[in-house]
Design a protein around this motif. Sequence first.
Motif, PDB file in Angstrom:
ATOM      1  N   ARG A  25       8.225  27.507 -10.411  1.00 39.10           N
ATOM      2  CA  ARG A  25       7.410  26.344 -10.735  1.00 39.10           C
ATOM      3  C   ARG A  25       8.256  25.070 -10.738  1.00 39.10           C
ATOM      4  O   ARG A  25       7.886  24.050 -10.177  1.00 39.10           O
ATOM      5  N   TYR A  36       4.363  17.539  -8.458  1.00 37.53           N
ATOM      6  CA  TYR A  36       3.110  18.159  -8.890  1.00 37.53           C
ATOM      7  C   TYR A  36       3.054  18.242 -10.411  1.00 37.53           C
ATOM      8  O   TYR A  36       3.984  18.758 -11.044  1.00 37.53           O
ATOM      9  N   LEU A  44      -1.400  21.850 -12.579  1.00 36.07           N
ATOM     10  CA  LEU A  44      -1.783  22.484 -11.303  1.00 36.07           C
ATOM     11  C   LEU A  44      -1.398  23.960 -11.263  1.00 36.07           C
ATOM     12  O   LEU A  44      -1.847  24.704 -10.390  1.00 36.07           O
ATOM     13  N   TRP A  55      -8.596  20.161  -2.769  1.00 36.47           N
ATOM     14  CA  TRP A  55      -8.502  19.452  -4.069  1.00 36.47           C
ATOM     15  C   TRP A  55      -9.882  19.305  -4.698  1.00 36.47           C
ATOM     16  O   TRP A  55     -10.067  19.544  -5.898  1.00 36.47           O
ATOM     17  N   ARG A 102      -5.343  28.156 -10.981  1.00 40.76           N
ATOM     18  CA  ARG A 102      -6.300  27.817  -9.914  1.00 40.76           C
ATOM     19  C   ARG A 102      -5.810  28.421  -8.585  1.00 40.76           C
ATOM     20  O   ARG A 102      -4.601  28.686  -8.436  1.00 40.76           O
ATOM     21  N   LYS A 119      -6.821  19.543   3.019  1.00 41.50           N
ATOM     22  CA  LYS A 119      -6.287  19.384   1.652  1.00 41.50           C
ATOM     23  C   LYS A 119      -7.306  18.687   0.751  1.00 41.50           C
ATOM     24  O   LYS A 119      -7.514  19.088  -0.393  1.00 41.50           O
ATOM     25  N   VAL A 149      -4.201  28.971  -5.183  1.00 43.86           N
ATOM     26  CA  VAL A 149      -3.213  28.289  -4.350  1.00 43.86           C
ATOM     27  C   VAL A 149      -3.541  28.624  -2.897  1.00 43.86           C
ATOM     28  O   VAL A 149      -3.601  29.805  -2.516  1.00 43.86           O
ATOM     29  N   PHE A 153      -5.341  24.317  -5.119  1.00 40.94           N
ATOM     30  CA  PHE A 153      -4.023  23.677  -5.020  1.00 40.94           C
ATOM     31  C   PHE A 153      -3.525  23.924  -3.591  1.00 40.94           C
ATOM     32  O   PHE A 153      -3.113  25.025  -3.255  1.00 40.94           O
TER      33      PHE A 153
END
Length: 580
Positions: A29, A37, A41, A76, A45, A72, A47, A81
Motif C-alpha cells: 500500500r 492515492y 481507496l 471511478w 473496493r 478510468k 481494483v 479503483f
Amino acid sequence: MTFKPAQWPRKMRSQEWYGGTSRDNIYHRGWLKNQGYPDDLFDGRPVIGILNTWSELTPCNGHLRELAEKVKAGIWEAGGFPLEVPVFSASENTFRPTAMMYRNLAALAVEETMRAQPIDGAVLLVGCDKTTPSLIMGAASTDLPSIVVTGGPMLNGWFRGERVGSGTALWQMSEDIKAGKMSKEDFLEAEQAMSRSSGTCNTMGTASTMASMAEALGMALSGNAAIPGVDARRRVMAQHSGRRIVQMVKDDLKPSDVMTRDAFENAIRVNGAIGGSTNAVIHLMAIAGRVGIDLTLDDWDRLGRDIPTIVNLMPSGKYLMEEFFYAGGLPVVIKRLGEAGMLHKEALTVSGLGVWDEVKDARNWNEDVILPADKALAQQGGIAVLRGNLAPQGAVLKPSAASPSLMNHRGRAVVFEDIDDYKAKIVRDDLDIDETCVMVLKNCGPRGYPGMAEVGNMGLPPKVLKKGITDMVRISDARMSGTAYGTVVLHTSPEAARGGPLAIVRDGDMIEMDVANRRLHLDIPEAELQTRLDAWQPEDTRPASGYAQMFHDHVQGAETGADFDFLVGNRGSDVPKDSH
Ligand code: FES
C-alpha cells in the motif's frame, strides 16, 4: 442464462495485498501511495486493471491511452479503483517474422500480469489483430472478471473518389502495379490516403472481425465493435465499460460465465454473417481451449454452412467499418440471426443480460450495407472446412472472398517449397504456370514459418495478371490477412513442417478441390502417396535457444488454434502467499 450474482460486499482478492496492517500490506500500500492515492481507496473496493496494449509501435492502438482515461472515469464513477497497466502489444504491421508468433507470448504475459498482481477485474484495451485474442486468452486463463474495449476502426480512406480499404487496397494496388495498370507514383500517392485517422483497419479484416467476435461472444458491451476510433461515442463506450466492470467484479461475473459453448456457436455464426476473417477460426479455438470448451473445425463448418454473408464490407463487399457503424453495426446482424432461429438468445453477456435482450431493438439504417438475406454476398458465407488426403486434419476457405468459378476446380500443382522459393520463382517469365494451375506453398504453418504468417494469399504470377486474370486456386499451410481475398485454401493441416501431406506435393501433380463437397484431394495413387510420406525427412529448424525455441517446441497445429500445449486451460487466479 443461469448466472446468479455473488453476494456483495465481500473480501476482494486485492485485499490480500492492500488490506490489513501487516508489514507486507504496508509495503504494497505504502509504495503505491507514492502516486498520490488517498488511504480510503484501499478500503476493499474493486481494483480494476486497465490492461493497455497502447504502443507507439502499434499504431492501430496509438490512441488507447486517451481511451484509458475514459475507462478510468467510468471506474471511478462506479466506486472502483482503476490502475492502468501496460501489457505486451503484438502489432500486426511491425512484428517479424509475424505478429502471430507473439500472440501466445502476449497471452502468457497477460495471464501472469493479472494473476500475480492485486487485480480484481480487468478492462482489456485492445484493437490491432493479435491484441484482442491474446488478452482474451490470458484473461480467460485467470477467469477474473474482464470486459473488452476495442479501439475502433479508422475512418474510411478515400483516393480519387474511391474508398481505400485497409490492406485490401494495398493488395489490389500491388497486383495492379505488377499487371501494369497502376504507376508507382500513384501507388505512393494512395499511401497518404490509406490511414487517415486513429484506429484499426477499416475493412472487415482481422481486427474488425475479432472486435465483432468479442462482442458476439458477449465479452464486450453491445455495439462496441463498429464505433470508429475517433467518434465521440467510442469514448462513451469506454466510460460505460469502466462503469460496468466494477459491477461485474461485485457480481463475480467471470469469462467462464460468458464464454460458454452457446457463446462460441453464436460467434461462429456471426463470423459467417459478417464475412469475417479466417483468422477468427484459429483465435476462437485457442480462446475456447482456455475456458475448457472443445471447439473443432467441424463446428465451424456445421454452424457456418448456411449463414448468408449480409455485411457488405471489404474484402468481400463494397463498404467499410464506418458505414457499418452508421447502418447499425453488429447488433443488427445478431438480431437478424436471432430472427432466423440461428442464435442462442439466452447467452449471457458482460452486461448481465442475454444477447437477445441487447439486440432485439436494433434497426438497420442502410440495407445496402447490411443486406437482406436474399441479396447476401454469399448464401453459404461461413468458413468452409475442406478435408481429404491433402488435408487429413482440415483446411479452411472463405467462400465469400473466393471466386464462384473456381470453387470446383482441378489443376496442375506448381509448388513453392517455402516463401523464399515463392518470391524467387514467381517473377520468372519461364515459370511453367497458367491460370488453370494450383499454386502450392509449403512450410508456412505455425512451426514452419515460424508463426504461420499471412502469406497464403500469395500474389499471382505477373504473366497471368497481365492477361487480366485476378484469381487462381492457392493452397498452403499459412494464414491470410483478414483484409485479403481470393480462392485461397489456408491452414492446411498437418502442416508441411510436421510431415503433413502438403509436404510431399510435387510440380505436375493434379489437385482437385470441390468446396461444395468439402473435398481437397491430391490425385496420385495411394501407394505413391504413402511412399512419399515414408521418405519425407524433417529439416532441423529448431532454434538453438530463446523464445523461438520455446515456440517451436510447444506450438500446436492450426487445427486446434495454435496455442502452446502447456497454456491450454484455465489456471485460475490463486497465487502463492507473499514472500517479502
Ligand atoms: Fe493493426 Fe490492421 S494492422 S488493425
